[in-house]
Design a protein around this motif. Structure first.
Motif, mmCIF file in Angstrom:
data_model
loop_
_atom_site.group_PDB
_atom_site.id
_atom_site.type_symbol
_atom_site.label_atom_id
_atom_site.label_comp_id
_atom_site.label_asym_id
_atom_site.label_seq_id
_atom_site.Cartn_x
_atom_site.Cartn_y
_atom_site.Cartn_z
ATOM 1 N N ILE A 32 116.632 37.341 80.620
ATOM 2 C CA ILE A 32 116.444 38.541 81.449
ATOM 3 C C ILE A 32 115.297 38.322 82.429
ATOM 4 O O ILE A 32 115.367 38.737 83.606
ATOM 5 N N ASP A 33 114.235 37.658 81.990
ATOM 6 C CA ASP A 33 113.116 37.354 82.869
ATOM 7 C C ASP A 33 113.589 36.530 84.068
ATOM 8 O O ASP A 33 113.265 36.834 85.230
ATOM 9 N N ASN A 34 114.373 35.478 83.806
ATOM 10 C CA ASN A 34 114.878 34.654 84.903
ATOM 11 C C ASN A 34 115.807 35.452 85.814
ATOM 12 O O ASN A 34 115.764 35.320 87.047
ATOM 13 N N ALA A 35 116.685 36.282 85.210
ATOM 14 C CA ALA A 35 117.638 37.052 86.021
ATOM 15 C C ALA A 35 116.914 38.035 86.939
ATOM 16 O O ALA A 35 117.253 38.158 88.128
ATOM 17 N N VAL A 36 115.909 38.729 86.398
ATOM 18 C CA VAL A 36 115.162 39.682 87.218
ATOM 19 C C VAL A 36 114.327 38.950 88.269
ATOM 20 O O VAL A 36 114.205 39.380 89.427
ATOM 21 N N LYS A 37 113.766 37.818 87.862
ATOM 22 C CA LYS A 37 112.870 37.082 88.737
ATOM 23 C C LYS A 37 113.593 36.532 89.965
ATOM 24 O O LYS A 37 113.069 36.551 91.087
ATOM 25 N N PHE A 38 114.817 36.042 89.775
ATOM 26 C CA PHE A 38 115.511 35.355 90.863
ATOM 27 C C PHE A 38 116.557 36.237 91.560
ATOM 28 O O PHE A 38 117.222 35.769 92.475
ATOM 29 N N SER A 39 116.723 37.461 91.118
ATOM 30 C CA SER A 39 117.686 38.351 91.768
ATOM 31 C C SER A 39 117.011 39.094 92.911
ATOM 32 O O SER A 39 115.803 39.404 92.866
ATOM 33 N N ALA A 40 117.788 39.402 93.924
ATOM 34 C CA ALA A 40 117.252 40.129 95.068
ATOM 35 C C ALA A 40 117.098 41.610 94.736
ATOM 36 O O ALA A 40 117.713 42.133 93.793
ATOM 37 N N GLU A 41 116.255 42.299 95.502
ATOM 38 C CA GLU A 41 116.060 43.729 95.290
ATOM 39 C C GLU A 41 117.381 44.470 95.504
ATOM 40 O O GLU A 41 118.156 44.152 96.404
ATOM 41 N N GLY A 42 117.606 45.478 94.671
ATOM 42 C CA GLY A 42 118.819 46.270 94.762
ATOM 43 C C GLY A 42 120.017 45.667 94.049
ATOM 44 O O GLY A 42 121.092 46.269 94.033
ATOM 45 N N SER A 43 119.865 44.482 93.438
ATOM 46 C CA SER A 43 120.978 43.859 92.733
ATOM 47 C C SER A 43 121.054 44.379 91.302
ATOM 48 O O SER A 43 120.251 45.226 90.883
ATOM 49 N N THR A 44 122.019 43.845 90.549
ATOM 50 C CA THR A 44 122.264 44.331 89.186
ATOM 51 C C THR A 44 122.249 43.160 88.204
ATOM 52 O O THR A 44 122.811 42.095 88.478
ATOM 53 N N VAL A 45 121.608 43.363 87.070
ATOM 54 C CA VAL A 45 121.619 42.396 85.954
ATOM 55 C C VAL A 45 122.299 43.088 84.782
ATOM 56 O O VAL A 45 121.909 44.208 84.402
#
Length: 458
Positions: free
Chosen positions: A362-375
Motif C-alpha cells: 500500500i505504501d508503494n501504491a500510494v507513493k507512486f500513484s498520481a493525485e486523484g487516482s485509486t488504490v
C-alpha cells in the motif's frame, strides 16, 4: 528407487533359482526314465529267455502266459511275445493293442535284433505308456520279441511331486529373498531419504536440519557427515551475515542520531535562503538513511531462523491496514478502496506476514500513484487458499522490472528521488515465502501495478 533395487535383486535371484532348479528338475525326470528303462529291459530280457523255447518248438505257452499274468497282477505291466511276423503268440492280457504306434515301433526295432526302449522322457504331464522291447533268440538269430507296456501314471506323479517340492522350495526362497531385498534396500536408502528430507528443509530455511550419520552403508554415512558439515557451514555463514547486518544497523543508529541532532542545531543559526535549503536537504538525507537502517533491521529479522505460523482472517487484516493508511492516502487525494469479501477468509501465514506485506504494497501504491487516482485492496478465495490483491493506477513496471523488483536495494528508473530504500518488496518476498505463500507482480490494466499475495488455507 527402492522398488527398482528390489526388482534388480529379485531378477538376479530368479536367474539363480532357474539356473539351479531347472537342470535339477530335468535330471530328476531323466533319472526316473533311465531307472524305468533299466528295470524293463532287465525284466524283458528274463522273459525273452523264458519265451525262446516256446517260440522254437512252438510248444505250449500256458506256463509262460501264467507267468505274464502274475507279473501283470503284481506290477500292472503288460507283456507280449510276438513271433518273427509280429503276430501275438502270448500276452499277459488280451487288451494290449499291437496296432499302437509306439508298440509297433519298438517291436520292429526288437525284431531287427536291437533292444528298444521308448525315446521319450517321463514328464509329470505324460499319459502315454512306456514301451520296451527286446529280441528273442541267440547268436544273431531273431525268432521273436518280448514287448512290455508300462503305465507311467505313478512315475509321472512321483516326478510331479518332486517338481512341486522344488517349486514350493523356490517360492519360499523367493519370498525370503523379497523380504531380505526389501530390508536391504530400506537400510540402504534410508540415509538417502533422510538426506533428501534434510536438503528440502535446508532449502526451505530450516538451517538446523541435519541427518543421522550413523546408519546405512559407509559411503552414505560419509555423505551424511559431509552434508551436516556443509549445512553447519552454510548456517554459520548466513547467521554471521545476518548478525553483521543487524549489529551494523544498530551501531550506525547512534552516530546517525548524533549527526541528526548536530545538523538540527546548525539550522538555528542559518539565515541565508540557500543555506536553509541545504540544511533541509541534509535533514532529509539523514531521515532517509534512518529508514534504510530500519529496513535492514526488518529484513535481518525476517530472514532469521524459523517463523511461527498462525491462522489469520485475511479480510480483517486487510481492512485494518486500509484504515491505517487512509490518512496517508487522503493527504495525496488518493482514494484507498477496500472490497470486502462475502465471507470470512482464513489463511495460514507467519504471524505478521500479511500486515507487513500490505504495509509495503500500500505504501508503494500510494507513493507512486498520481493525485486523484485509486488504490484497491481486494481479498478473495483463490486456488485453495486466500489471495489479497493490491491494484494501483500508477506508472507500473515493465516485465523485466517486475522480475527485479524483489532484489535488495533495487529501485525503478526515475524513482531515485522518491523516498524509499529498495528493501520493502524483498521483505515482503521473504515473509510470504516463509508462509509457504507466493508474491506475484503483474501488470494492471490500463496502467499501474497489480500485486497479488497468496497464502494457503489452514
Amino acid at each position: 528407487m527402492r522398488v527398482r533395487i528390489v526388482a534388480t535383486y529379485l531378477l538376479l535371484l530368479l536367474l539363480v533359482l532357474a539356473a539351479l532348479e531347472v537342470p535339477f528338475a530335468l535330471s530328476i525326470a531323466g533319472r526316473d526314465t533311465q531307472q524305468v528303462v533299466a528295470d524293463r529291459l532287465a525284466d524283458a530280457t528274463r522273459f525273452a529267455t523264458l519265451a525262446e523255447p516256446a517260440l522254437r518248438t512252438k510248444g505250449k505257452t500256458t506256463e509262460l502266459a501264467a507267468e505274464f499274468a502274475r507279473y501283470y497282477q503284481v506290477y500292472g505291466i503288460a507283456v507280449i511275445v510276438v513271433n518273427q511276423d509280429a503276430f501275438d503268440v502270448v500276452s499277459s492280457r488280451p487288451s494290449v493293442d499291437l496296432a499302437d504306434k509306439a508298440v509297433q515301433r519298438q517291436t520292429r526295432r526288437a525284431l531287427e535284433g536291437r533292444e528298444a526302449s521308448d525315446d521319450g522322457t517321463i514328464w509329470p504331464w505324460r499319459l502315454e505308456p512306456f514301451v520296451v522291447a527286446v529280441p528273442v533268440g541267440r547268436g544273431g538269430e531273431v525268432i521273436g520279441a518280448v514287448v512290455t507296456v508300462s503305465p507311467v501314471g505313478a512315475r509321472a506323479a512321483g516326478v510331479r511331486t518332486t517338481w512341486s517340492v522344488l517349486a514350493v522350495g523356490g517360492l519360499v526362497v523367493l519370498f525370503a529373498g523379497i523380504v531380505a531385498a526389501w530390508s536391504l534396500a530400506r537400510w540402504t536408502l534410508r540415509p538417502v531419504a533422510e538426506l533428501d528430507a534434510a536438503a528440502h528443509e535446508l532449502g526451505a530455511g530450516d538451517y538446523a536440519a541435519r541427518v543421522p550419520a550413523a546408519d546405512g552403508p559407509p559411503e552414505l554415512r560419509r555423505l551424511g557427515s559431509a552434508f551436516n558439515e556443509m549445512a553447519a557451514t552454510v548456517a554459520d555463514s548466513l547467521e554471521r551475515q545476518r548478525a553483521f547486518v543487524s549489529h551494523a544497523s544498530h551501531q550506525l543508529r547512534n552516530p546517525l542520531t548524533a549527526v541528526r541532532l548536530r545538523v538540527e542545531d546548525l539550522g538555528a543559526d542559518l539565515t541565508d535562503p540557500q543555506a536553509v535549503e541545504g540544511h533541509r536537504l541534509a535533514l532529509e538525507e539523514v531521515e532517509r538513511l534512518g529508514e534504510v537502517l530500519d529496513s535492514l533491521l526488518a529484513l535481518a529479522r525476517a530472514e532469521r531462523g524459523r517463523f511461527e505460523l498462525a491462522d489469520i482472517d485475511a479480510g480483517e487484516v486487510a481492512w485494518a491496514r486500509v484504515v491505517a493508511w487512509q490518512p496517508v492516502a487522503a493527504r495525496k487525494t488518493i482514494t484507498l478502496r477496500y472490497v470486502r469479501p462475502p465471507h470470512s477468509l482464513k489463511a495460514r501465514a507467519v504471524t505478521t506476514a500479511l500486515d507487513q506485506a500490505l504495509d509495503a504494497l500500500i505504501d508503494n501504491a500510494v507513493k507512486f500513484s498520481a493525485e486523484g487516482s485509486t488504490v484497491t485492496v481486494r481479498p478473495v478465495a483463490d486456488e485453495g487458499g486466500v489471495a489479497v490483491h493490491v491494484l494501483d493506477t500508477g506508472p507500473g513496471l515493465t516485465e523485466q522490472q517486475r522480475e527485479l523488483a524483489t532484489e535488495r536495494f533495487w529501485r525503478a528508473p526515475g524513482t531515485q528521488n522518491v523516498d524509499g530504500s529498495g528493501l520493502g518488496l524483498p521483505i515482503v518476498a521473504v515473509l510470504v515465502e516463509a508462509s509457504s505463500g507466493r508474491l506475484d507482480l503483474l501488470a494492471n490494466e490500463p496502467s499501474g501495478l497489480h500485486a497479488r499475495l497468496w497464502f494457503p488455507s489452514p
